[in-house]
Scaffold this active site. Structure first.
Site, mmCIF file in Angstrom:
data_model
loop_
_atom_site.group_PDB
_atom_site.id
_atom_site.type_symbol
_atom_site.label_atom_id
_atom_site.label_comp_id
_atom_site.label_asym_id
_atom_site.label_seq_id
_atom_site.Cartn_x
_atom_site.Cartn_y
_atom_site.Cartn_z
ATOM 1 N N GLY A 1 0.633 -1.078 -0.057
ATOM 2 C CA GLY A 1 -0.028 -0.155 0.005
ATOM 3 C C GLY A 1 0.935 1.223 0.005
ATOM 4 O O GLY A 1 2.153 0.970 -0.189
ATOM 5 N N ASP A 2 0.176 2.482 0.246
ATOM 6 C CA ASP A 2 0.749 3.750 0.036
ATOM 7 C C ASP A 2 0.435 4.386 1.515
ATOM 8 O O ASP A 2 -0.909 4.679 1.556
ATOM 9 C CB ASP A 2 0.125 4.443 -1.087
ATOM 10 N N PHE A 3 1.378 4.912 2.186
ATOM 11 C CA PHE A 3 1.177 5.695 3.447
ATOM 12 C C PHE A 3 0.564 6.961 3.239
ATOM 13 O O PHE A 3 0.057 7.185 4.425
ATOM 14 C CB PHE A 3 2.058 5.535 4.349
ATOM 15 N N HIS B 1 11.068 12.357 8.252
ATOM 16 C CA HIS B 1 12.136 13.283 8.176
ATOM 17 C C HIS B 1 12.338 13.359 6.502
ATOM 18 O O HIS B 1 12.982 14.349 6.081
ATOM 19 C CB HIS B 1 13.419 12.907 8.618
#
Length: 344
Positions: A234-236, A253
């Site tokens: 998935g894609d955070f 960061h």
């Protein structure tokens, strides 16, 4: 007396101009370090000291110029010239070997890769405009470039693993996870940190949440207990899988405050009622003392949209995502654990 004679008749370098000169040319040390790492020079000293002529022949280098590079590195304890023209390993140089446990060679090659080196050379533009020159230099943003260039992506992920592996057991020991809880390693790369957590906390389950092409290279099979972990692609920026604890190591960061808050917000929406979000990053201390996070901060500034943050920065960022910072835990590494709970 200022500038009185020092060793070998040289003036004592108390004049601040000498210090500025050394700082201005500091990039040459990094260049020499990258050169010998790329040539695998340390691998050819594993059996003991060797004349530089033999080393040069073994690695395919010019003897005179290899000697000059090694001579500079030896001034900082990386290699030693134990006899004229003969070099040996030091503890730091030992870590440049590719065939030793805990090798740091891949990390050095990553940190001095052109994806960091070229934008750092354009830092004036970054300071002046507030934006990274990476897009201009490489034609696309940092992570888009990695997605399209398999060779560069490999340098990054292998280098990150080399840099992270010594830290991960210490970070895992600093964490507190109740038995039967689910720990989600968000953007966890090949799973080095999650692997350390599962080894340190045998009662928990783990989820490695990453992009599909990264998951293909995961290391969780090293655990020997495949029933304790799952892979979720998935894609955070779009979602986070359900869990009790979210590990986010060296992710925030990389991104600006708006993007980082979006990542945290997805964790806030998915976390269980008494769960926690654990951001593992540098926390910049106040004052003028040297700190590694202040150096990495400029690496982020030159190549990425992100930055290292202070405690106050994390407080504001967590609040924006509906979380509150409950504590900051030391780990025995250069990173801290910023723990957040759902805000009431």
């Amino acid at each position: 007396m200022e500038n009185s004679p020092g060793p070998a008749g040289r003036p004592a370098e108390t004049d601040p101009r000498f210090a500025l000169m050394d700082h201005a040319m500091g990039y040459l040390f990094s260049a020499a370090l990258r050169a010998v790492a790329a040539l695998s020079v340390a691998d050819h000293l594993g059996a003991g000291p060797r004349p530089v002529a033999e080393l040069a022949e073994a690695v395919g280098a010019d003897p005179l110029n290899l000697h000059r590079a090694l001579r500079l590195l030896a001034t900082r304890g990386i290699f030693t010239e134990d006899a004229p023209g003969r070099f040996a390993l030091t503890p730091a140089a030992e870590l440049l070997r590719g065939d030793v446990p805990g090798s740091y060679r891949a990390a050095v090659l990553m940190l001095t890769d052109r994806t960091f080196w070229r934008p750092a050379g354009e830092l004036e533009e970054t300071v002046r405009t507030g934006t990274s020159p990476f897009d201009r230099l490489f034609g696309m943003p940092f992570f888009d470039h990695f997605a399209r260039d398999a060779e560069t992506a490999a340098v990054f992920h292998v280098g990150m693993a080399a840099m992270s592996d010594p830290e991960n057991p210490l970070v895992a020991r600093a964490c507190e996870f109740p038995p039967a809880s689910t720990v989600v390693d968000l953007g966890g790369g090949h799973g080095g940190l999650l692997l350390a957590v599962l080894r340190e906390h045998p009662g928990v389950r783990g989820v490695l949440f990453e992009q599909p092409h990264v998951l293909r290279e995961h290391r969780l099979g090293e655990l020997g207990a495949d029933d304790r972990w799952d892979l979720v692609a998935g894609d955070f920026f779009a979602e986070a899988p359900p869990g009790d604890f979210y590990l986010i190591k060296r992710i925030l960061h990389d991104w600006d405050d708006e993007q980082s808050a979006r990542i945290l917000r997805h964790c806030r929406e998915a976390v269980s009622e008494h769960g926690r979000v654990l951001v593992v990053d540098a926390v910049i201390p106040p004052g003028n003392d040297p700190d590694p996070g202040k150096v990495i901060d400029l690496l982020m500034m030159s190549s990425l949209p992100g930055r290292e943050r202070t405690r106050a920065d994390f407080d504001a960022l967590f609040a924006e995502a509906g979380l509150r910072v409950t504590r900051v835990l030391p780990t025995g590494t250069r990173l801290s654990i910023v723990e957040g709970a759902p805000a009431t």
